[in-house]
Design a protein around this motif. Sequence first.
Motif, PDB file in Angstrom:
ATOM      1  N   UNK A   5     -19.739  -8.191   5.077  1.00 10.65           N
ATOM      2  CA  UNK A   5     -19.076  -7.573   3.892  1.00 10.65           C
ATOM      3  C   UNK A   5     -19.541  -8.427   2.467  1.00 10.65           C
ATOM      4  N   UNK A   6     -19.025  -7.760   1.340  1.00  9.60           N
ATOM      5  CA  UNK A   6     -19.487  -8.702   0.278  1.00  9.60           C
ATOM      6  C   UNK A   6     -18.122  -9.760  -0.100  1.00  9.60           C
ATOM      7  N   UNK A   7     -17.070  -9.535   0.610  1.00  8.87           N
ATOM      8  CA  UNK A   7     -15.945 -10.538   0.396  1.00  8.87           C
ATOM      9  C   UNK A   7     -16.051 -11.790   0.829  1.00  8.87           C
ATOM     10  N   UNK A   8     -15.677 -13.019   0.446  1.00  4.75           N
ATOM     11  CA  UNK A   8     -15.787 -14.268   0.910  1.00  4.75           C
ATOM     12  C   UNK A   8     -16.973 -14.917   0.315  1.00  4.75           C
ATOM     13  N   UNK A   9     -17.177 -16.189   0.274  1.00  5.93           N
ATOM     14  CA  UNK A   9     -18.337 -17.122  -0.386  1.00  5.93           C
ATOM     15  C   UNK A   9     -19.610 -16.971   0.459  1.00  5.93           C
ATOM     16  N   UNK A  10     -20.469 -17.157  -0.313  1.00  4.67           N
ATOM     17  CA  UNK A  10     -21.847 -17.002   0.421  1.00  4.67           C
ATOM     18  C   UNK A  10     -21.797 -17.833   1.679  1.00  4.67           C
ATOM     19  N   UNK A  11     -21.373 -19.189   1.587  1.00 13.50           N
ATOM     20  CA  UNK A  11     -21.646 -20.027   2.635  1.00 13.50           C
ATOM     21  C   UNK A  11     -20.708 -19.403   3.830  1.00 13.50           C
ATOM     22  N   UNK A  12     -19.373 -19.154   3.498  1.00 14.05           N
ATOM     23  CA  UNK A  12     -18.592 -18.434   4.618  1.00 14.05           C
ATOM     24  C   UNK A  12     -19.355 -17.332   5.288  1.00 14.05           C
ATOM     25  N   UNK A  71     -27.556  -8.743   2.291  1.00 19.28           N
ATOM     26  CA  UNK A  71     -28.173  -7.010   2.645  1.00 19.28           C
ATOM     27  C   UNK A  71     -27.316  -6.229   2.951  1.00 19.28           C
ATOM     28  N   UNK A  72     -26.637  -5.684   2.208  1.00 15.39           N
ATOM     29  CA  UNK A  72     -25.575  -4.571   2.585  1.00 15.39           C
ATOM     30  C   UNK A  72     -26.472  -3.360   2.861  1.00 15.39           C
ATOM     31  N   UNK A  73     -25.904  -2.400   3.761  1.00  9.69           N
ATOM     32  CA  UNK A  73     -26.452  -1.169   4.098  1.00  9.69           C
ATOM     33  C   UNK A  73     -25.668   0.063   3.359  1.00  9.69           C
ATOM     34  N   UNK A  74     -24.303  -0.536   2.789  1.00  5.79           N
ATOM     35  CA  UNK A  74     -23.558   0.417   2.114  1.00  5.79           C
ATOM     36  C   UNK A  74     -23.052  -0.355   0.864  1.00  5.79           C
ATOM     37  N   UNK A  92     -31.717 -19.653  -2.789  1.00  5.38           N
ATOM     38  CA  UNK A  92     -33.118 -19.518  -2.206  1.00  5.38           C
ATOM     39  C   UNK A  92     -33.330 -18.236  -1.952  1.00  5.38           C
ATOM     40  N   UNK A  93     -34.621 -18.292  -2.019  1.00  2.00           N
ATOM     41  CA  UNK A  93     -35.321 -16.665  -2.139  1.00  2.00           C
ATOM     42  C   UNK A  93     -35.271 -16.257  -0.421  1.00  2.00           C
ATOM     43  N   UNK A  94     -34.529 -15.029  -0.033  1.00  2.00           N
ATOM     44  CA  UNK A  94     -34.566 -14.519   1.228  1.00  2.00           C
ATOM     45  C   UNK A  94     -35.895 -13.442   1.568  1.00  2.00           C
ATOM     46  N   UNK A  95     -36.275 -13.776   2.616  1.00  2.00           N
ATOM     47  CA  UNK A  95     -37.665 -12.723   3.175  1.00  2.00           C
ATOM     48  C   UNK A  95     -37.074 -11.439   2.504  1.00  2.00           C
ATOM     49  N   UNK A  96     -38.322 -10.728   2.333  1.00  2.59           N
ATOM     50  CA  UNK A  96     -38.075  -9.272   1.861  1.00  2.59           C
ATOM     51  C   UNK A  96     -37.474  -8.430   2.956  1.00  2.59           C
ATOM     52  N   UNK A  97     -36.468  -7.521   2.569  1.00  2.00           N
ATOM     53  CA  UNK A  97     -35.786  -6.453   3.472  1.00  2.00           C
ATOM     54  C   UNK A  97     -36.994  -5.745   4.035  1.00  2.00           C
ATOM     55  N   UNK A  98     -36.589  -5.305   5.404  1.00  2.00           N
ATOM     56  CA  UNK A  98     -37.297  -4.312   6.143  1.00  2.00           C
ATOM     57  C   UNK A  98     -37.751  -3.248   5.749  1.00  2.00           C
ATOM     58  N   UNK A  99     -39.017  -2.694   5.734  1.00  2.00           N
ATOM     59  CA  UNK A  99     -39.294  -1.221   5.179  1.00  2.00           C
ATOM     60  C   UNK A  99     -38.337  -0.281   5.824  1.00  2.00           C
ATOM     61  N   UNK A 100     -37.853   0.623   4.847  1.00  2.00           N
ATOM     62  CA  UNK A 100     -36.828   1.649   5.255  1.00  2.00           C
ATOM     63  C   UNK A 100     -37.658   2.681   5.796  1.00  2.00           C
ATOM     64  N   UNK A 101     -38.884   3.074   5.695  1.00  2.00           N
ATOM     65  CA  UNK A 101     -39.674   4.033   6.276  1.00  2.00           C
ATOM     66  C   UNK A 101     -40.336   3.753   7.612  1.00  2.00           C
ATOM     67  N   UNK A 102     -39.957   2.689   8.308  1.00  2.00           N
ATOM     68  CA  UNK A 102     -40.703   2.194   9.345  1.00  2.00           C
ATOM     69  C   UNK A 102     -40.897   2.874  10.388  1.00  2.00           C
TER      70      UNK A 102
END
Length: 175
Positions: free
Chosen positions: A109-116, A151-154, A26-36
Amino acid sequence: MAKLHSTILAATALIALAGCAKKRPPVLPPAPAQNAGEVGANTPGTGMDNGAVVPGSDADFRRSVSSNTINFSLDEFDIDATARGILDSQVEWLNRYPQVRITIEGHCDERGTREYNLALGDRRANSAKNYLVARGIDASRVSTISYGKERPVALGSDDASYAQNRRAVTVVIGR
């Protein structure tokens, strides 16, 4: 007859392969603006008014609290002493602006399933919410959402990146 048979066989194979195709997430909402929060921004919703921070805005919140982010250990959602200090500073700010509503975003973090990771992100966001509510913030002012690992920051695949991505972020959404 052989041509009809091979056409039917080819059509059946195509249908079978189409059934195995990956389903789009499913499409996620857009990420918040970085320069807000940049100085000089004059965009509605940024909390900036010709370079000045508007009291009660997200920019004011980020400037005033010790952090808008708390971090978690691997597979954890408990609020530790460091997180309590950060959330206590958020409580103080929220008490100054009782009309302000917030959203707490849960991340993994990126480890694990999407659902988990969606479930863990939800537990992290709700742990932060429950702490704020226990400290006197009205629960109707606080909503939660989990982004899991979406939405990782790193962007690295190392312990330092993982540690930054295991978080709950408080965002001021309005009055």
